[in-house]
Design an enzyme around this catalytic site. Structure first.
Site, PDB file in Angstrom:
ATOM      1  CG  ASP A 240      -1.738   1.256   1.369  1.00  0.00           C
ATOM      2  OD1 ASP A 240      -1.818   2.021   0.382  1.00  0.00           O
ATOM      3  OD2 ASP A 240      -2.312   1.478   2.452  1.00  0.00           O
TER       4      ASP A 240
ATOM      5  CE  LYS B 216      -1.590   6.881  -3.736  1.00  0.00           C
ATOM      6  NZ  LYS B 216      -2.188   6.079  -2.652  1.00  0.00           N
TER       7      LYS B 216
ATOM      8  CD  GLU C 283      -5.146   3.678  -2.366  1.00  0.00           C
ATOM      9  OE1 GLU C 283      -6.000   4.487  -1.933  1.00  0.00           O
ATOM     10  OE2 GLU C 283      -3.987   4.025  -2.652  1.00  0.00           O
TER      11      GLU C 283
ATOM     12  CG  ASP D 228      -9.373   4.128   1.107  1.00  0.00           C
ATOM     13  OD1 ASP D 228      -8.848   4.571   2.143  1.00  0.00           O
ATOM     14  OD2 ASP D 228      -8.713   3.631   0.171  1.00  0.00           O
TER      15      ASP D 228
END
Length: 630
Positions: A32, A88, A193, A216
């Site tokens: 992850d 990211k 995810e 999430d």
């Protein structure tokens, strides 16, 4: 180019159903790669284990720092002044992207454009500036996680399953694969995810027919997906949505701004970016503590210009500062329910993922939305994504005893081409199950047209210009023929990792062209395009009506010219004069409303002799079906 019908229907197939021949020898881990924290999971002795660091920390900060002598990664880089984070948010993005331009104003490190115009980071090492791609920095984080797993298992790890946000685009997914390669890892699968979180709970839900909603909320994004556990054990994603600029970091910024303002009122000093960054580190720690205690004290010695900062922050204050942002997290929830055609009462299980989903107020708001439903969080929300990735990873190794969980994911945005009048003709609709393939048959727009240009767009707006252009290509050498006769097959394919390819072929000549998509919209742009499609729905309908009316008038002009060729001299002059009048009127009134254009067409039709039936203009409604001319 005219569409004349549908070819192949979308091919809907389960993902990740590899047999033993497709498995690799040796361990495969689940990674992850998070915006603020990352972790790695391994499947060992029948259970998933999240691999800790030497200090016992299961989560690793997604942070890198450089000095003249060494490179620091994770915990070692967390509190350094030169640390680089949020990488990211830069992966697969152009430097000029509005999101990049907004964020770089708040980062203490320098973001620049590389030689290709992509966002990159400039560092200073030994007195020399060096430009690093986001993939370079992300690879260092993945390399650190790889080393953790290798040490834990006692042998080198070479293969991984890596997770990405649900609406990560082609360029971002490619960047993740590149980062993996640079870290010495072969990325066997990229999975979303929220889907990975569903897999973590999926083993106990398989075959139940239940509807699962995964919420999430991480450090940088809020992703929501709805899945159904099919009778055959497949997990089918029904819809995905999200907000790319809504997460724990945004909550931190609210608190930092509040404390900085309080400091300014007390001291009369306006803190700089370096001081604010130090404060942000402490605020992040305080936020985590507030999930279990009612108040915390935030202290930063020598915060700015020799003055200390010390303030008490209560959970109630934190919730008040972020109330609007917390409520915004429900917008993607409503969106996926609408896209999936479901009511909230249809959802059987609500699964929490992401560190920010641990915030008590967030959980309260979400539970209340679902009428008091108990939220599923038996697996640590910080770790559940890596947990699910590790399950999938084990099924890809000959050493794993876990069966692979078949998955069907979806496209985040509609994909199509521009057709006559500037219309967006979708070939693959948003939330189409993956892998997907669809072929549509088009034809030429003009008589004796020997070349066709295929412009590929992604988005939800009705007019192509308002969507994102992914690229274009041409087919040359089409045999001369009347408009509508050539048959050009345009095929869209999206693979199991969400990567797009487009091919077009003229059946008579065999001439073809294809598009290799090098760049697609960022995660934020995907969400912005979906929001714009809703915000500008009325305007788009007006543009659509105007474009259709213009095309109908142009068809009348064409018919008038054809009628002139067949009519007697007196009538021919009338037809040509009317056609010229219409062309002049269109040139002088480019922004005329649809009603005005229709009135002009009716006026012309009423002032000319009856045209031969074979040359009468087709009705706008009939000719516009599919918006098919390029």
């Amino acid at each position: 180019m005219s569409r004349r019908g549908f070819g192949l229907l979308p091919v809907l197939a389960a993902l990740l159903v590899a047999g033993d021949d497709n498995k690799v020898d040796g361990p495969v881990v689940g990674l992850d790669l998070g915006t603020t924290f990352s972790c790695v999971g391994v499947y060992k002795n029948g259970v998933v284990e999240i691999v800790p660091s030497d200090q016992g920390n299961r989560m690793m900060p997604s942070t890198v720092a450089f000095d003249d002598e060494e490179t620091l990664v994770g915990e070692a880089a967390k509190n350094t002044a030169s640390r680089i984070f949020d990488v990211k948010r830069l992966m697969g993005r152009r430097f000029e992207d509005s999101a990049v331009q907004r964020d770089l104003k708040t980062w203490p490190f320098k973001v620049v454009a590389d030689s290709e115009g992509n966002a990159a980071i400039s560092i200073n090492r030994s007195g020399k500036a060096k430009v690093l791609k986001p993939e370079d920095i992300s690879s260092l984080i993945l390399q650190k996680l790889k080393a953790r797993a290798s040490d834990y298992l006692g042998r080198e790890v070479l293969h991984a399953v890596v997770t990405v946000p649900a609406v990560f685009d082609h360029a971002m997914r490619q960047a993740v694969k590149t980062a993996g390669s640079l870290a010495g890892l072969e990325v066997l699968r990229i999975i979303n995810e929220p889907t990975a979180a569903a897999v973590a709970y999926g083993l106990e839900k398989r075959g139940t027919g239940e509807i699962l909603l995964v919420y999430d909320l991480g450090g940088g994004t809020c992703d929501v997906s709805i899945l159904r556990s099919e009778a055959d054990g497949t997990l089918t994603v029904l819809a995905s949505s999200g907000d790319p600029r809504l997460g724990g970091q945004d909550f931190d910024r609210k608190v930092v701004a509040h404390l900085a303002n309080t400091f300014k009122k007390k001291s009369g000093k306006d803190a700089d970016l370096t001081a604010l960054e130090r404060l942000r580190v402490e605020v992040e720690k305080a936020k985590r503590k507030l999930s279990t205690v009612p108040q915390v004290t935030i202290k930063v010695e020598g915060f700015f210009d020799g003055t200390d900062l010390s303030e008490t922050l209560t959970r109630a204050q934190f919730e008040k500062l972020n109330h609007e942002l917390f409520m915004r997290t429900l917008e993607p929830v409503r969106a996926v329910l609408k896209d999936a055609g479901l009511e909230k009462t249809d959802v059987n299980t609500v699964i929490l993922a992401g560190g920010s989903a641990r915030i008590p107020k967030v959980q309260q708001i979400l539970s209340q939305f679902f009428d008091g439903k108990e939220l599923t969080r038996s697996i640590n929300p910080d770790e559940v994504v890596a947990y699910g990735a590790a399950i999938q990873a084990a099924s890809l190794s000959t050493e794993g005893d876990e069966q692979e969980v078949p998955l069907i994911d979806v496209t985040p945005l509609s994909l199509g081409i521009q057709t006559a009048g500037g219309f967006m003709t979708s070939v693959l609709k948003r939330n189409t199950p993956l892998p997907a393939e669809n072929t549509m048959v088009f034809s030429t727009h003009k008589d004796n047209q020997e070349m066709a240009t295929v412009k590929v767009f992604q988005g939800e707006r009705l007019m192509a210009k308002n969507n994102r252009l992914l690229g274009s290509f041409q087919i040359k050498g089409i045999p001369p023929a009347p408009r509508g006769v050539p048959q050009i097959h345009v095929s869209f394919k999206v693979d199991v990792n969400g990567l797009l390819s487009v091919e077009a072929r003229d059946t008579s000549s065999g001439q073809s062209g294809e598009l290799k998509v090098e760049d697609q919209p960022s995660k934020e742009q995907i969400e912005e395009m979906i929001k714009e499609a809703a915000d500008f729905e009325r305007e788009d309908q007006q543009d659509l009506a105007r474009a259709e009316a213009k095309l109908a008038l142009k068809l009348l002009i064409r018919s008038l010219h054809l009628a002139a060729e067949m009519a007697l001299e007196e009538d021919a002059s009338t037809f040509l004069a009317a056609a010229s009048d219409a062309q002049d009127w269109l040139a002088a009134n480019p922004d005329a409303a649809a009603e005005e254009i229709h009135e002009k067409r009716e006026e012309l039709e009423g002032n000319v002799p009856e045209m031969p039936s074979q040359n009468a203009p087709q009705s706008a409604e009939l000719d516009m079906e599919g918006h098919d001319e390029l």
